[in-house]
Design a protein around this motif. Structure first.
Motif, PDB file in Angstrom:
ATOM      1  N   ALA A 178       0.853  -1.324   0.031  1.00 52.71           N
ATOM      2  CA  ALA A 178      -0.200  -0.017   0.225  1.00 52.71           C
ATOM      3  C   ALA A 178       0.729   1.369  -0.037  1.00 52.71           C
ATOM      4  CB  ALA A 178      -0.892   0.023   1.276  1.00 52.71           C
ATOM      5  N   GLU A 197      -4.608  -6.791   3.333  1.00 51.01           N
ATOM      6  CA  GLU A 197      -5.734  -5.869   4.067  1.00 51.01           C
ATOM      7  C   GLU A 197      -7.151  -5.582   3.258  1.00 51.01           C
ATOM      8  OE1 GLU A 197      -4.258  -1.908   3.410  1.00 51.01           O
ATOM      9  OE2 GLU A 197      -5.434  -0.999   5.074  1.00 51.01           O
ATOM     10  N   ILE A 198      -7.812  -5.888   4.062  1.00 56.09           N
ATOM     11  CA  ILE A 198      -9.388  -5.885   3.663  1.00 56.09           C
ATOM     12  C   ILE A 198     -10.323  -4.986   4.385  1.00 56.09           C
ATOM     13  CG2 ILE A 198     -11.164  -7.706   3.146  1.00 56.09           C
ATOM     14  CD1 ILE A 198      -8.974  -9.608   3.664  1.00 56.09           C
ATOM     15  N   LYS A 199     -11.150  -4.457   3.394  1.00 52.05           N
ATOM     16  CA  LYS A 199     -12.351  -3.531   4.020  1.00 52.05           C
ATOM     17  C   LYS A 199     -13.519  -4.513   3.990  1.00 52.05           C
ATOM     18  CE  LYS A 199     -14.436   0.987   3.731  1.00 52.05           C
ATOM     19  NZ  LYS A 199     -14.651   2.178   3.127  1.00 52.05           N
ATOM     20  N   GLU A 230     -13.288  -5.925  -0.157  1.00 55.18           N
ATOM     21  CA  GLU A 230     -12.429  -5.119  -0.894  1.00 55.18           C
ATOM     22  C   GLU A 230     -10.971  -5.434  -0.315  1.00 55.18           C
ATOM     23  OE1 GLU A 230     -12.977  -0.783  -2.210  1.00 55.18           O
ATOM     24  OE2 GLU A 230     -14.676  -0.977  -0.336  1.00 55.18           O
ATOM     25  N   LEU A 270      -7.873  -3.905  -0.104  1.00 50.28           N
ATOM     26  CA  LEU A 270      -7.184  -2.641  -0.120  1.00 50.28           C
ATOM     27  C   LEU A 270      -5.630  -2.818  -0.622  1.00 50.28           C
ATOM     28  CD1 LEU A 270      -8.711  -0.908   2.982  1.00 50.28           C
ATOM     29  CD2 LEU A 270      -9.427  -0.959   0.650  1.00 50.28           C
ATOM     30  N   SER A 271      -5.145  -3.725  -0.007  1.00 51.42           N
ATOM     31  CA  SER A 271      -3.657  -3.655  -0.330  1.00 51.42           C
ATOM     32  C   SER A 271      -3.024  -5.268  -0.066  1.00 51.42           C
ATOM     33  CB  SER A 271      -2.542  -2.836   0.699  1.00 51.42           C
ATOM     34  OG  SER A 271      -2.500  -3.354   1.863  1.00 51.42           O
ATOM     35  N   LEU A 276      -0.209  -0.149   5.470  1.00 57.78           N
ATOM     36  CA  LEU A 276      -1.466  -0.554   5.063  1.00 57.78           C
ATOM     37  C   LEU A 276      -2.128   0.679   4.256  1.00 57.78           C
ATOM     38  CD1 LEU A 276      -2.697  -2.245   8.287  1.00 57.78           C
ATOM     39  CD2 LEU A 276      -1.899  -3.344   6.125  1.00 57.78           C
ATOM     40  N   SER A 277      -3.086   0.803   3.809  1.00 58.40           N
ATOM     41  CA  SER A 277      -3.798   1.818   3.127  1.00 58.40           C
ATOM     42  C   SER A 277      -4.414   3.002   4.071  1.00 58.40           C
ATOM     43  CB  SER A 277      -4.694   1.475   2.053  1.00 58.40           C
ATOM     44  OG  SER A 277      -5.557   0.591   2.756  1.00 58.40           O
ATOM     45  N   THR A 278      -4.778   1.996   5.194  1.00 54.62           N
ATOM     46  CA  THR A 278      -5.382   2.719   6.686  1.00 54.62           C
ATOM     47  C   THR A 278      -4.426   2.215   7.558  1.00 54.62           C
ATOM     48  OG1 THR A 278      -7.677   3.100   5.147  1.00 54.62           O
ATOM     49  CG2 THR A 278      -7.300   3.363   7.820  1.00 54.62           C
ATOM     50  N   HIS A 309     -12.154  -3.258   9.177  1.00 58.97           N
ATOM     51  CA  HIS A 309     -10.791  -3.207   8.703  1.00 58.97           C
ATOM     52  C   HIS A 309     -10.082  -4.215   9.179  1.00 58.97           C
ATOM     53  CE1 HIS A 309      -6.985  -0.858   8.258  1.00 58.97           C
ATOM     54  NE2 HIS A 309      -7.316  -1.366   7.003  1.00 58.97           N
TER      55      HIS A 309
END
Lengths: 215, 158
Positions: free
Chosen positions: A153, B37-39, B71, B73-74, B90-92, B151
């Motif tokens: 990311a 990484e999952i949303k 989703e 995310l990464s 992570l994206s978040t 998340h």
């Protein structure tokens, strides 16, 4: 040439002077030289021949001396040519760096000279490698190694990651995951285990204090 | 002379091979860990992308079945050495992995002792957990967010 003395020719007298006349003729000549009747003319002829011999030898020595300087210069030229052929070139032109072709020839030459040694070393290395491969633990996994890397990311390009093999024996029984500790600074946590035909998956879920209940 | 030179070359070649074997042996204790990484949200139309197919069965089971739209995310893969922590962006927020131990007992699947920490988007520590899992199994860690979504990260090492 007519012989002045009917009994001895000039050749015989020259052989006598050189000590090469055979024994009988030498004794006859010595007898003639001892005789007062024949001694004088024979002695005169011998003296003349001795003088002519010295003149010839002197002439030859002079001729040798005259040619010695030329022969010396010729030998020095021969020596130079021999030196050029055996020693590294000492050219008056500026030295050039060895060309790539020369280096390649040198490398090939080295391999040709030591081909047997290199082959021996390669065979030995191959034998050691074969033993090492034969003695290592047998692979027990049907799963492949991680071979791809996805972009992390926030990064545009994939990050190179070393692939480290760890055998996963799929035929062995699975062991359920064990959650050893959960530390949640602010909120509450739950632990679940999801069972399916792929095995057990542990889930640690946190509900922070400042969020609405999500589960 | 020939024998001496041959012996020297053979020794050098043998040492080179043995050094290579030692390097391989040194690399064995490490593992490769994948982090997804999952949303998770609730939507009118359920969706699990192809990139999460390998987790689809798990995402459809409780408690993760509370959500139906997932989703990716990464995704990242990390070469891990024992007791060397690895930061995972992570994206978040962020996460950190630590392989505490690798048990390669014969007759068993390799067992990996993991440490996972996770921070939220504000940089606050959400969870710090330790677990032991079989190699190639997944270990999921996640938290609920204020918009009623989830998340999470799914970690698998082998």
């Amino acid at each position: 040439m007519a012989a002045l003395d009917p009994h001895f020719t000039d050749v015989e007298l020259m052989e006598f002077l050189d000590g090469e006349l055979d024994g009988a003729r030498e004794r006859q000549l010595e007898t003639a030289l001892a005789s007062p009747a024949t001694a004088a003319p024979l002695a005169a002829r011998l003296a003349g021949l001795r003088e002519v011999g010295e003149l010839v030898r002197g002439h030859l020595e002079l001729a040798t001396d005259a040619h010695e300087a030329r022969l010396r210069s010729m030998w020095s030229e021969i020596d130079k040519q021999l030196d050029l052929g055996s020693a590294p070139a000492t050219s008056t032109t500026p030295a050039r760096a060895p060309s790539a072709a020369g280096a390649r020839r040198g490398l090939l030459g080295w391999f040709q000279r030591y081909r047997s040694h290199v082959l021996t070393g390669m065979v030995s290395a191959g034998a050691v490698a074969a033993v090492a491969i034969a003695l290592r633990p047998a692979p027990t996994s049907e799963r492949g190694l991680v071979a791809t890397t996805l972009p992390a990311a926030g990064s545009a390009a994939p990050t190179p990651v070393a692939v480290v093999p760890v055998p996963v024996p799929v035929s062995l029984p699975r062991v359920a995951p064990v959650i050893e500790s959960v530390d949640v600074p602010s909120g509450s946590s739950m632990v679940f285990t999801i069972e399916d035909d792929d095995g057990s998956t542990a889930v640690v879920w946190v509900t922070p204090d400042d969020t609405v209940e999500g589960l | 002379m020939y024998a001496k030179r041959s012996l020297a070359v053979a020794l050098v070649a043998t040492l080179a091979v043995l050094i290579g074997q030692v390097e391989v042996a040194r690399a064995e204790p490490g593992v490769s860990c994948e982090v997804l990484e999952i949303k998770a949200t609730q939507a009118a139309t359920p969706s699990i992308p192809d990139s999460l197919k390998k987790l689809a069965k798990k995402l459809k089971r409780p408690p993760l079945s509370s959500w139906n739209f997932f989703e990716l995310l990464s995704s990242s893969t990390h070469a891990m050495s024992k007791l060397v922590p690895k930061a995972v962006p992570l994206s978040t927020g962020a996460a950190e992995l630590l392989v505490r131990d690798i048990d390669r007992a014969s007759g068993k699947r390799p067992r990996i002792a993991l440490g996972v920490t996770m921070n939220d988007g504000a940089g606050r520590r959400v969870v710090d957990t330790k677990a032991s899992i079989d190699a190639a199994d997944y270990f999921a860690v996640g938290y609920s967010t204020s918009d009623n979504s989830g998340h999470l990260i799914a970690v698998s090492c082998k």
